[in-house]
Write an enzyme that holds these catalytic residues in place. Sequence first.
Site, PDB file in Angstrom:
ATOM      1  N   TYR A 156       0.846  -1.187   0.000  1.00  9.33           N
ATOM      2  CA  TYR A 156       0.000   0.000   0.000  1.00  9.33           C
ATOM      3  C   TYR A 156       0.886   1.242   0.000  1.00  9.33           C
ATOM      4  O   TYR A 156       2.032   1.223   0.473  1.00  9.33           O
ATOM      5  CB  TYR A 156      -0.852   0.051   1.260  1.00  9.33           C
ATOM      6  CG  TYR A 156      -2.088  -0.812   1.279  1.00  9.33           C
ATOM      7  CD1 TYR A 156      -3.095  -0.642   0.334  1.00  9.33           C
ATOM      8  CD2 TYR A 156      -2.282  -1.769   2.277  1.00  9.33           C
ATOM      9  CE1 TYR A 156      -4.254  -1.406   0.379  1.00  9.33           C
ATOM     10  CE2 TYR A 156      -3.437  -2.537   2.331  1.00  9.33           C
ATOM     11  CZ  TYR A 156      -4.420  -2.354   1.371  1.00  9.33           C
ATOM     12  OH  TYR A 156      -5.558  -3.110   1.415  1.00  9.33           O
ATOM     13  N   GLU A 263     -10.989  -2.198  -2.382  1.00  8.72           N
ATOM     14  CA  GLU A 263     -12.221  -2.885  -1.969  1.00  8.72           C
ATOM     15  C   GLU A 263     -13.412  -1.912  -1.928  1.00  8.72           C
ATOM     16  O   GLU A 263     -14.182  -1.891  -0.961  1.00  8.72           O
ATOM     17  CB  GLU A 263     -12.019  -3.549  -0.605  1.00  8.72           C
ATOM     18  CG  GLU A 263     -11.001  -4.674  -0.629  1.00  8.72           C
ATOM     19  CD  GLU A 263     -10.865  -5.387   0.708  1.00  8.72           C
ATOM     20  OE1 GLU A 263     -10.808  -6.615   0.718  1.00  8.72           O
ATOM     21  OE2 GLU A 263     -10.819  -4.699   1.750  1.00  8.72           O
ATOM     22  N   GLU A 342      -5.734 -10.778  -2.217  1.00 14.24           N
ATOM     23  CA  GLU A 342      -5.525 -10.731  -0.768  1.00 14.24           C
ATOM     24  C   GLU A 342      -5.870 -12.102  -0.203  1.00 14.24           C
ATOM     25  O   GLU A 342      -7.001 -12.347   0.237  1.00 14.24           O
ATOM     26  CB  GLU A 342      -6.382  -9.648  -0.094  1.00 14.24           C
ATOM     27  CG  GLU A 342      -5.825  -8.252  -0.174  1.00 14.24           C
ATOM     28  CD  GLU A 342      -6.528  -7.289   0.785  1.00 14.24           C
ATOM     29  OE1 GLU A 342      -7.298  -7.757   1.661  1.00 14.24           O
ATOM     30  OE2 GLU A 342      -6.320  -6.071   0.656  1.00 14.24           O
TER      31      GLU A 342
END
Length: 702
Positions: A156, A263, A342
């Site tokens: 990230y 998401e 993920e």
Amino acid sequence: MLMQTTSRYWDDDACCSLESKGELRHQFVHVKSHPSALKPTTTIPTRAETGSKELKQSDKGTSINNFVHYLTVFEMTPSEFPRASGYLVVTVLLIVACQVTGRSFTIDYDQDCFSKDDECIQIVSGSIHYYRIHPTDWTDRLSKLRYAGFNTVQTYIEWASHEPEKGQYDFSGMNNLTDFITKAQQEGLMVILRPGPFIDAERDMGGLPYWLLAEDPALELRSSDPAFMSLVDNWYVNQLLPKMRPFLYSEGGPVIMVQVENEYGSYGCDFEYTGHLRDILRVQLGDDILLYTTDGSSTSYLKCGKVAEVYATIDFGTGYNLTETFKAQRLFEPRGPLMNSEFYTGWLDHWGSPHSTVEAQAVADSLDALLAFGASVNLYVFHGGTNFGLTAGSNLFDAFEACPTSYDYDAPLSEAGDMTYKYELVRNVVGQYLPLPAMTTPTNSTKVAYGDVLLSAVTSLFSAVQLLPAVENEVPLSFEALGLFNGLVIYETILEFDTTDPALLSFESVNDRGYVYLDEELVGLVARQQQLFEVPVYARKGQKLSIVVESQGRICYGQDINDSKGVVPPITLGANSVTNWTSTAVPLTDISWLQSLDSANSRSADEGAIMFYNGTFRVTGTPADTFLRVDGWTKGVAWVNGYCLGRYWPVMGPQETLYVPHGILKTGDNVLTLLELEAAPDGASTAIFTAQHQVAGPTPQP
């Protein structure tokens, strides 16, 4: 053409750029007018830095600058090149340039695979977050990922870390993203970037900067609200993406994919917003970059998470029926590679709840099934790291729950970077599908028990805040209005009326935990986690009422991420409204302001007082990793040499020790500082540096 350019050399920035169609644009620079044309300017060094005199096959074509770097390794300078040598230089540079233009990472829809330079590839990736690891350990963590056979690292990018205050940018130290990417490439890893702007990741406000809440209380986060998008555009266009473009695979770098949002199907359905993010990424990074989304493995998530012209992937953990689960992805991507972006190796923790674990064999078996199924995969997380400072987030499900400092996550690499039994099983599985690299076997770091540290009270919080500015207002001001990321705010007022004995002091809410004082004596506690917002007190006119509020981390997931901190009015005492407050922000990430405290005005430890404590411990030889135990202490924040380790709360668990990386220690004397919010140990106040970490300690019974 070559005959006319034999005395000319190339500089990557000035001479060569890639067109969107992969065509090469030439512009030659004369050495006489630009004598530094052969000076190495690369930001992506290769293994040549190790001293190798050979241009390895794996290194060829990485970038024009890398080739210039090789010339430096050969100890060649512009003055050493005779005029005729330009034939060789320009010829080789042209070859390298052509190899750069031939680099591609795309999707082969005919063969349902990712395609790297026109060859199918199965991505086996692991998540490692650079901002959760001390930079001195980046290479260690990345090399262990590569040793396990992985070909990719995913990370990230946290907006809040890089723009902690509006208009103030930080790409240094733990936030040196380009250095992290460089180190990944040096380890032979491809890179997947997830730039948000929202990332969740169990971080404060899901990685969004806290100051967004001060911009406009009505700001609609994660939406096409023009006010929000203008701030995102500035972050992307003027800061982040220009730094990322040189690292793209097509440019000779390791970055193969970039995620759009995170998401989003679990949050909203604003296609204008996600489409705008896609367009920014396309314009800034070029048409060749492979964009993707990640959503839960249900059509209910994908229907809003899927973005036109962006490849949709899904995420899930162990024990799933792959044929059934991947049907959701296939509904939105009928052709192309299957990918679990993920794959959960563990799970997150909350203070007061048992440490989350996922059985190692279950992770290995499910990973084996995924790879045998032909799917690409990213392990979330391969290594969790630490929420140093006060960066941990929180969740609001049935109740408010704050995340601890540790982000161990029961991952294959522990919080301290140790290879676990789960790591061994994962490596064995990956080795059945990808070749394991010929590398020196990595080792776990040395851990040293530096022993007991005697701590002495330095000052009370109420004495220390004399150094800090206070703001008067009719109602208490939020952390955000005071310009405070995290820490404490002291709210004070002088009561203008008498009350019954006792009277109920009531708050609309306290975000997140409040210590109630009358004339600086503790009389009660209010807490969001337990939904306790009332406390009976006996108060008289003229007394000073103080509320010390601690932020335990902003909500990082769901519809409540607009999570302002502080006391929420109205505030009543009996039948009376309490107004006219003084608000004092107490920053705790950086406590250098304490150094100017006049010891003559400080106060010794009183029962119930919030106190700062200091102690010294000695490190002999090379500093090593260690862990801080705070047995007997209750709740607070710890620093070593001014570096904020994070929050401790051993009475709630499950985390009992704080990880102390070797990179913040020094040979000789080191200083431990604690801010104890509730109760120090009876008798001599000590803490212990131990060689054993404990993130799975006992927790209270519900």
